[in-house]
Write a protein that holds these residues in place. Structure first.
Motif, PDB file in Angstrom:
ATOM      1  N   ASN A   1       0.736  -1.145  -0.039  1.00 20.70           N
ATOM      2  CA  ASN A   1      -0.063  -0.002  -0.266  1.00 20.70           C
ATOM      3  C   ASN A   1       0.867   1.173  -0.228  1.00 20.70           C
ATOM      4  OD1 ASN A   1      -2.862  -1.582   0.302  1.00 20.70           O
ATOM      5  ND2 ASN A   1      -1.688  -2.165   2.322  1.00 20.70           N
TER       6      ASN A   1
ATOM      7  N   THR B   1      -6.107   4.483   5.019  1.00 14.29           N
ATOM      8  CA  THR B   1      -7.078   5.390   4.348  1.00 14.29           C
ATOM      9  C   THR B   1      -8.039   5.882   5.345  1.00 14.29           C
ATOM     10  OG1 THR B   1      -8.689   3.749   3.932  1.00 14.29           O
ATOM     11  CG2 THR B   1      -6.820   3.689   2.299  1.00 14.29           C
TER      12      THR B   1
ATOM     13  N   THR C   1       6.244   5.875  -0.970  1.00 14.98           N
ATOM     14  CA  THR C   1       5.541   5.915  -1.982  1.00 14.98           C
ATOM     15  C   THR C   1       4.054   5.343  -2.141  1.00 14.98           C
ATOM     16  OG1 THR C   1       7.702   5.954  -3.564  1.00 14.98           O
ATOM     17  CG2 THR C   1       5.578   5.752  -4.782  1.00 14.98           C
ATOM     18  N   PRO C   2       3.010   5.920  -1.815  1.00 18.31           N
ATOM     19  CA  PRO C   2       1.724   5.242  -1.874  1.00 18.31           C
ATOM     20  C   PRO C   2       1.271   4.507  -3.061  1.00 18.31           C
ATOM     21  CG  PRO C   2       1.608   7.489  -0.871  1.00 18.31           C
ATOM     22  CD  PRO C   2       2.977   7.272  -1.563  1.00 18.31           C
ATOM     23  N   SER C   3       0.485   3.493  -3.006  1.00 20.17           N
ATOM     24  CA  SER C   3       0.197   2.982  -4.284  1.00 20.17           C
ATOM     25  C   SER C   3      -0.840   3.651  -5.095  1.00 20.17           C
ATOM     26  CB  SER C   3      -0.254   1.506  -4.040  1.00 20.17           C
ATOM     27  OG  SER C   3      -1.239   1.331  -2.999  1.00 20.17           O
ATOM     28  N   SER C   4      -1.681   4.537  -4.205  1.00 13.21           N
ATOM     29  CA  SER C   4      -2.705   5.171  -4.729  1.00 13.21           C
ATOM     30  C   SER C   4      -2.840   6.668  -3.916  1.00 13.21           C
ATOM     31  CB  SER C   4      -4.107   4.506  -4.949  1.00 13.21           C
ATOM     32  OG  SER C   4      -4.373   4.260  -3.771  1.00 13.21           O
ATOM     33  N   ALA C   5      -3.929   7.520  -4.113  1.00 12.55           N
ATOM     34  CA  ALA C   5      -3.688   8.850  -3.418  1.00 12.55           C
ATOM     35  C   ALA C   5      -4.730   8.496  -2.405  1.00 12.55           C
ATOM     36  CB  ALA C   5      -4.533   9.714  -4.464  1.00 12.55           C
ATOM     37  N   GLU C   6      -5.178   7.460  -2.014  1.00  9.68           N
ATOM     38  CA  GLU C   6      -6.121   7.269  -0.720  1.00  9.68           C
ATOM     39  C   GLU C   6      -5.400   6.987   0.480  1.00  9.68           C
ATOM     40  OE1 GLU C   6      -7.503   2.855  -2.133  1.00  9.68           O
ATOM     41  OE2 GLU C   6      -8.733   4.163  -1.119  1.00  9.68           O
ATOM     42  N   TRP C   7      -4.148   6.277   0.031  1.00  6.54           N
ATOM     43  CA  TRP C   7      -3.141   5.984   1.473  1.00  6.54           C
ATOM     44  C   TRP C   7      -2.263   7.263   1.766  1.00  6.54           C
ATOM     45  CZ3 TRP C   7      -4.081   1.189   3.257  1.00  6.54           C
ATOM     46  CH2 TRP C   7      -4.816   0.574   2.616  1.00  6.54           C
ATOM     47  N   HIS C   8      -2.176   7.272   3.144  1.00  4.16           N
ATOM     48  CA  HIS C   8      -1.304   8.020   3.927  1.00  4.16           C
ATOM     49  C   HIS C   8      -0.317   7.463   4.834  1.00  4.16           C
ATOM     50  CE1 HIS C   8      -5.118   8.457   6.247  1.00  4.16           C
ATOM     51  NE2 HIS C   8      -4.211   8.443   7.402  1.00  4.16           N
TER      52      HIS C   8
ATOM     53  N   ASP D   1       3.889  11.087  -1.914  1.00  5.14           N
ATOM     54  CA  ASP D   1       5.343  10.678  -1.913  1.00  5.14           C
ATOM     55  C   ASP D   1       6.028  11.530  -0.545  1.00  5.14           C
ATOM     56  OD1 ASP D   1       6.482   9.987  -4.962  1.00  5.14           O
ATOM     57  OD2 ASP D   1       5.009   8.918  -3.910  1.00  5.14           O
TER      58      ASP D   1
ATOM     59  N   GLU E   1       0.532  12.889   2.692  1.00  3.58           N
ATOM     60  CA  GLU E   1      -0.061  12.348   1.555  1.00  3.58           C
ATOM     61  C   GLU E   1       0.867  12.337   0.428  1.00  3.58           C
ATOM     62  OE1 GLU E   1      -4.987  13.385   2.649  1.00  3.58           O
ATOM     63  OE2 GLU E   1      -3.617  14.822   1.641  1.00  3.58           O
TER      64      GLU E   1
END
Length: 689
Positions: free
Chosen positions: A31, A142, A55-62, A111, A109
């Motif tokens: 993630n 998320t 580096t998150p896999s998508s914008a929803e992960w922090h 990189d 949020e």
């Protein structure tokens, strides 16, 4: 016995894999991926910077800051370093806030990178050192779910360390103060009144204040500002079931200005004032706008044209004025080229200062003149210009007397004018440059650029106003005689730089520089002979000479500084914050001045106002205690103190009346100013005799 050792080795072999398996990644980084990067190869005796790049896999992960807030989990890191190598405290960017159902989290949020400085001991065999590995566990969330993550690390070189270091919140150069009153935490952060702090938020790294007290992260924070002090008030909540405990001796946190900008700070216990002062919203209501600071920088640069430290290059400016007497198009081209050189030099120096300060270095305006190699290069340049004025050779592409205008020569004149002007700070500059060192980098860079524009403004106007140019003498044979006379002030500049080098370099260094100077003059004379015979290749030959000089001086060893032996009529003590504190407790007036051998304004002030018998007698009658801070060579304590006073460089003159705070005196002293100030203390009933 042999059977015993065989059994022991078998047991050890079984134990080692079980130990390593505990360091295997159980959850992975699907993630939020992480990799360990290194800023080049380690060097013995220096700080080696590592970075954990998330580096998150998508914008929803922090991810989370070291103190995640009301929920979440900070990073846990283990590094396998060679023996004697020490990892410092991880350095984080300014976090963001995320509030869900009344709970506030401190998150990242997109990189982000966490830097880890590693101190490599002197004498370490870095070539034989094993690869740096490690293990990290962290949390990826998320708005709805959280997943543990971990990874086995192995350092690899590469990565955008410049961007990552710029994102780290720089450390405030002095301690803040904090106090706890009831259920409220109050932190007093010293910030220049001119600083536009934007959208404020306090991120407390310290999560435990003892006795069950902890920050109420989601509560409303109150900001109060008065002068150079910003006070943050944050409610505390008390968790039941904790025994009474003292407050921590030191707390830490990040003061965010919004948009990823902010400052790290440490705070010690003390009294935080400003009770009853009206709170402000966002903290920027009383701060001068950026346009005010830009105007101050422009005015300061304009006044640099008449400051004493610019006198050594007035010969070059005079020649630029004379060349402006040509046709209108040539005059405008020369004016623009000169302006470009000045602005580029000031902007470049400003960018270097901001970059070094963001990396934790305590540097200020004219910091480069504390480096002997830079002063040596300036010395060689002044020698070459003097030789040029005396007719030993001609600079290829620069028309001095009559003929075709040279944009390249005007550009070079602008570069040199700005570089040599850096030892000076004049009126308006203290406000602008002091703020530039703590503002957001873009705003600080704009202030340094405005300073260059002010320095170049008179010559820019001269190029575009024909009426001014018509008052200049026409070009002619007189310019060649004038150029030779201008070798005199440039020769004096050579002597001044030689004296400065004698102060900051050792004998071996000076001998090497003298040899290099003789070689340089011989090569320039050879170039002049080739030019006299009309031989080609002058530009290539000249470029080779310049390259050789730069390469040779870069190979010089670092000189050992000489002990300061300069006497003064006022018999000052060397400056230190301890010495200043002791002097202020004496009940007597205190005068502190900060100077440097490369600061011409400082030396003029000392001869005009400080080193005078009249001043000595007045100080003696008033019982004035004197302290002198010599910033000729780099001094972290002086640099930090200058920053506290909102000063970007020297000179700086401070007067402390008994029981009063510092009063900054003008940067250009009049002959009677100090003596009159001392007499005022003599006449004051508060003065201790």
């Amino acid at each position: 016995m042999r059977a015993f050792w065989l059994a022991f080795l078998i047991a050890l072999a079984c134990f080692v894999p079980s130990t390593l398996s505990a360091r295997e990644a159980r959850f992975g980084g699907g993630n939020i991926a992480v990799e360990l990067r290194a800023d080049g190869e380690p060097v013995a005796g220096e700080t080696w910077m590592l970075a954990l790049h998330f580096t998150p896999s998508s914008a929803e992960w922090h991810g989370y800051w070291s103190n995640p807030g009301d929920a979440g989990q900070g990073m846990s890191l283990e590094l396998d370093l060679p023996q004697g190598w020490q990892a410092g405290e991880p350095l984080y960017p300014v976090p963001q806030v995320l509030t869900i159902s009344g709970l506030m989290n401190h998150i990242y949020e997109g990189d982000y990178a966490v830097l880890v400085p590693v101190e490599v001991p002197q004498g370490a065999d870095v070539a034989a050192a094993p690869p740096v590995t490690g293990f990290v566990s962290y949390l990826a969330c998320t708005d709805r779910i959280c997943v543990p993550q971990d990874a086995v690390l192995r350092a690899r070189t590469g990565g955008d360390f410049r961007q990552w270091q710029a994102a780290v919140a720089p450390l405030l150069d002095r301690d803040a103060v904090y106090e706890v009153s009831g259920d409220r935490l109050r932190v007093g952060v010293p910030l220049p009144a001119e600083l536009d702090v934007g959208d404020l938020h306090l991120f407390m790294k310290t999560a435990d204040f003892g006795s069950g007290l902890a920050p109420d992260y989601a509560a409303v924070q109150t900001f109060i500002r008065e002068g150079d002090l910003l006070v943050v008030e944050l409610p505390l909540k008390r968790r039941p079931g904790f025994d009474a405990a003292p407050l921590p001796e030191r707390i830490e946190g990040i003061l965010s200005f919004g948009k990823g900008q902010g400052l790290r700070f440490g705070a010690v216990q003390g009294d935080v004032p400003l009770e009853g002062v009206k709170p402000i919203s966002g903290g920027g209501a009383q701060v001068p706008a950026l346009w005010v600071l830009l105007l101050a920088a422009l005015g300061g640069g304009l006044l640099l044209n008449i400051m004493p430290c610019v006198f050594p290059i007035l010969s070059l400016k005079a020649l630029a004025l004379a060349k402006a007497g040509g046709d209108e198009m040539s005059a405008r081209r020369d004016a623009l080229a000169y302006t470009a050189g000045v602005v580029l030099a000031c902007a470049g120096l400003g960018a270097a200062i901001l970059a070094l300060r963001s990396a934790g270095e305590q540097v200020g305006w004219a910091f480069q003149l504390q480096e002997p190699r830079v002063v040596g290069a300036l010395f060689l340049l002044a020698v070459a210009i003097t030789a040029n004025f005396l007719g030993l050779f001609q600079v290829p592409g620069m028309a001095i007397a009559g003929g075709r205008a040279s944009m390249r020569g005007s550009f070079g004149t602008g570069l040199l004018a700005a570089f040599v002007a850096t030892p000076c700070t004049g009126p308006f500059m203290a406000l602008a440059l002091g703020a530039a060192l703590v503002l957001r980098p873009v705003e600080g860079f704009a202030i340094f650029t405005a300073l260059g524009a002010g320095l170049a403004l008179p010559f820019l106007l001269l190029g575009f106003i024909p009426a001014w140019r018509r008052k200049l003498p026409r070009p002619g044979p007189w310019m060649e005689r004038f150029r030779r006379w201008m070798a005199l002030p440039m020769g004096l500049t050579v002597l001044a730089l030689a004296w400065l080098l004698w102060r900051i370099a050792d004998d071996l260094w000076l001998i090497l520089l003298a040899v290099l100077t003789v070689i340089l003059l011989a090569l320039l004379a050879l170039l002049g002979q080739r030019q006299g015979r009309g031989l080609g290749g002058g530009k290539i030959f000249f470029a080779c000479i310049v390259g050789l000089a730069i390469f040779a001086i870069s190979l010089f060893p670092q000189p050992q500084p000489r002990a300061s032996t300069e006497d003064s009529l006022l018999a000052p003590r060397p400056f230190s914050e301890t010495a200043l504190a002791e002097a202020r407790t004496s009940g007597k007036p205190v005068f502190v001045w900060f100077t440097a051998d490369w600061c011409v304004t400082c030396k003029v002030n000392e001869s005009v106002a400080i080193e005078r018998e009249q001043t000595r007698r007045a100080f003696e009658e008033a019982g004035v205690i004197t302290l002198r801070g010599d910033w000729t060579r780099r001094d972290e304590e002086i640099a930090s103190f200058l920053a506290q006073q909102g000063a970007a460089g020297v000179p700086l003159y401070l007067w402390y009346s008994p029981g009063a705070e510092a009063e900054q005196l003008p940067q250009v002293l009049t002959p009677d100013l100090l003596a009159d100030r001392a007499r005022e203390e003599t006449d004051s009933p508060l003065s201790a005799r």
